[in-house]
Design a protein around this motif. Structure first.
Motif, PDB file in Angstrom:
ATOM      1  N   ILE A 283       0.857  -1.181   0.000  1.00 38.68           N
ATOM      2  CA  ILE A 283       0.000   0.000   0.000  1.00 38.68           C
ATOM      3  C   ILE A 283       0.892   1.229   0.000  1.00 38.68           C
ATOM      4  CG2 ILE A 283      -1.806   1.270   1.227  1.00 38.68           C
ATOM      5  CD1 ILE A 283      -2.573  -1.353   2.601  1.00 38.68           C
ATOM      6  N   PHE A 284       0.761   2.052  -1.033  1.00 35.86           N
ATOM      7  CA  PHE A 284       1.492   3.311  -1.098  1.00 35.86           C
ATOM      8  C   PHE A 284       0.482   4.438  -0.883  1.00 35.86           C
ATOM      9  CE2 PHE A 284       4.095   0.310  -3.434  1.00 35.86           C
ATOM     10  CZ  PHE A 284       5.368   0.568  -2.937  1.00 35.86           C
ATOM     11  N   ASN A 285       0.351   4.833   0.370  1.00 35.66           N
ATOM     12  CA  ASN A 285      -0.597   5.882   0.739  1.00 35.66           C
ATOM     13  C   ASN A 285       0.106   7.229   0.584  1.00 35.66           C
ATOM     14  OD1 ASN A 285      -2.908   7.097   1.639  1.00 35.66           O
ATOM     15  ND2 ASN A 285      -2.505   6.720   3.793  1.00 35.66           N
ATOM     16  N   SER A 286       0.390   7.567  -0.676  1.00 36.67           N
ATOM     17  CA  SER A 286       1.205   8.731  -0.991  1.00 36.67           C
ATOM     18  C   SER A 286       0.738   9.308  -2.318  1.00 36.67           C
ATOM     19  CB  SER A 286       2.680   8.331  -1.069  1.00 36.67           C
ATOM     20  OG  SER A 286       2.868   7.263  -1.999  1.00 36.67           O
ATOM     21  N   CYS A 287       1.205  10.508  -2.615  1.00 39.37           N
ATOM     22  CA  CYS A 287       0.709  11.216  -3.793  1.00 39.37           C
ATOM     23  C   CYS A 287       1.138  10.543  -5.095  1.00 39.37           C
ATOM     24  CB  CYS A 287       1.219  12.657  -3.786  1.00 39.37           C
ATOM     25  SG  CYS A 287       0.608  13.639  -2.397  1.00 39.37           S
ATOM     26  N   ASP A 288       0.208  10.510  -6.061  1.00 36.33           N
ATOM     27  CA  ASP A 288       0.539  10.200  -7.451  1.00 36.33           C
ATOM     28  C   ASP A 288       1.362   8.920  -7.566  1.00 36.33           C
ATOM     29  OD1 ASP A 288       0.708  10.461 -10.158  1.00 36.33           O
ATOM     30  OD2 ASP A 288       2.000  12.226 -10.165  1.00 36.33           O
ATOM     31  N   GLY A 289       0.781   7.794  -7.184  1.00 36.69           N
ATOM     32  CA  GLY A 289       1.526   6.543  -7.104  1.00 36.69           C
ATOM     33  C   GLY A 289       1.383   5.606  -8.282  1.00 36.69           C
ATOM     34  N   LEU A 290       0.772   6.039  -9.382  1.00 34.88           N
ATOM     35  CA  LEU A 290       0.569   5.137 -10.512  1.00 34.88           C
ATOM     36  C   LEU A 290       1.888   4.668 -11.122  1.00 34.88           C
ATOM     37  CD1 LEU A 290      -2.507   6.747 -12.310  1.00 34.88           C
ATOM     38  CD2 LEU A 290      -2.413   4.520 -11.176  1.00 34.88           C
ATOM     39  N   GLY A 291       2.914   5.506 -11.066  1.00 39.09           N
ATOM     40  CA  GLY A 291       4.217   5.092 -11.571  1.00 39.09           C
ATOM     41  C   GLY A 291       4.805   3.955 -10.763  1.00 39.09           C
ATOM     42  N   LEU A 292       4.567   3.958  -9.452  1.00 41.88           N
ATOM     43  CA  LEU A 292       5.025   2.857  -8.606  1.00 41.88           C
ATOM     44  C   LEU A 292       4.324   1.560  -8.994  1.00 41.88           C
ATOM     45  CD1 LEU A 292       4.883   4.780  -5.217  1.00 41.88           C
ATOM     46  CD2 LEU A 292       6.956   4.165  -6.467  1.00 41.88           C
ATOM     47  N   ALA A 293       3.005   1.644  -9.215  1.00 47.64           N
ATOM     48  CA  ALA A 293       2.249   0.452  -9.620  1.00 47.64           C
ATOM     49  C   ALA A 293       2.728  -0.059 -10.973  1.00 47.64           C
ATOM     50  CB  ALA A 293       0.759   0.781  -9.668  1.00 47.64           C
TER      51      ALA A 293
END
Length: 339
Positions: A283-293
């Motif tokens: 879970i990346f509860n942080s801004c603008d995380g689509l790049g991480l996914a």
């Protein structure tokens, strides 16, 4: 068991998308029962509507940041009301444009009609490599909202491990590694204590790490068994949507590539890592995380079953609230492994 409907959209926002709907009774390992072909036309206007909404949303965020930094700096309540109203209007225009596109395109009608006949509470997996489609508010498509359908994203190409080789969910408490990076709003002892009490009721145990060094994070992932990795703090996505970074501390920013080998050990899918517990969810509860996914999906040897990210910037107070709501819904001491 909910039916899984997979909508594959392959193309570009200007030229349009080849569309395929696949229906399964079960998860992605189940054979496809139905396959329907269609097409969605290009829609540059929808992209412009999204960008306009995003500008209004970011303006609203900057207004609240100014208020948090200096409550006396912005005192005009009408200014705040106008900012809210402008963002709300832009959201309504975006939602209307999305629904018009999906509901009126004649070449997409066969797929839309099949979705209409799919009943209530099905699961829709949207498979696309287009970064703009991933940002659109699919949950606001009236067809899906009325059906109370769950929506998730996936890359078009993926490598899923054999379900027969999956490790069983470990017994005992579910272990959560909670990383509080730069900008995280979870540093108050009262918040952490309340979340730990809630986690205990859900059969989970949280280990906190405040702005760790990259070497410490890698060591934590490498040496211990975790079921859930939770990150709160600053993050961002590159313009093309294919690269994400997390702000771990004041001096270190990391990409998924920087954590690849530690994550591979934590996930423990390969025989080489047979002693690993098996990470099930990040879970990346942080801004603008689509790049991480995107990076996690591109690493086809990681096999991480589920990833939760935020598609846009989120206000700092969202972090503790989101984790609290997640734990409240987390009734069972384990997650069903899927792909």
């Amino acid at each position: 068991m909910k039916r899984l409907l997979t909508l594959i959209l392959d193309g570009e926002i200007e030229q349009g998308f080849d569309a395929t709907l696949e229906i399964r009774q079960g998860d992605l390992h189940s054979p496809s029962q139905t396959r329907i072909k269609g097409r969605l036309s290009g829609n540059r206007d929808l992209l412009n509507c999204y960008r306009h909404w995003q500008q209004r949303y970011l303006s609203l965020e900057m207004l609240f940041r100014a208020l948090s930094a200096n409550p006396e700096q912005v005192t005009n309540s009408s200014q705040r009301g106008e900012a809210f109203a402008a963002c709300r209007r832009a959201a309504e225009v975006l939602e209307g444009s999305l629904n018009h596109w999906l509901n009126t395109d004649l070449e997409f009608r066969s797929i839309r009609d099949k979705l209409l006949r799919s009943g209530k509470k099905f699961q829709l997996l949207l498979q696309t490599n287009n970064p703009w489609l991933r940002r659109f508010p699919w949950h606001r498509w009236d067809l899906l909202a009325e059906a109370q359908a769950d929506v998730a994203l996936s890359a078009i190409e993926y490598d899923c491990p054999n379900p027969l080789n999956r490790q069983p969910t470990p017994k005992g408490k579910v272990k959560i590694l909670a990383i509080l990076g730069q900008g995280a709003n979870l540093n108050q002892q009262a918040d952490q204590q309340a979340l730990e009490e809630l986690a205990g009721k859900a059969g989970a145990q949280i280990t906190w790490r405040q702005e760790p060094q990259a070497s410490e994070l890698n060591q934590q992932l490498w040496e211990q068994g975790w079921d859930i990795l939770f990150f709160a703090g600053h993050s961002g996505t590159s313009q093309e949507g294919q690269r994400g970074e997390i702000q771990l501390n004041q001096t270190e920013r990391l990409t998924i590539d920087d954590l690849r080998f530690a994550l591979k050990k934590a996930i423990g899918r390969r025989p080489r890592y047979a002693n690993a517990r098996g990470l099930q969810l990040a879970i990346f509860n942080s801004c603008d995380g689509l790049g991480l996914a995107y990076q996690l999906a591109a690493q086809q040897d990681l096999y991480l079953p589920q990833v939760i990210v935020m598609a846009e910037k989120v206000p700092d107070p969202v972090s503790p609230k989101f984790l609290r709501y997640f734990l409240e819904a987390y009734i069972h001491p384990g997650l069903t492994r899927g792909c």
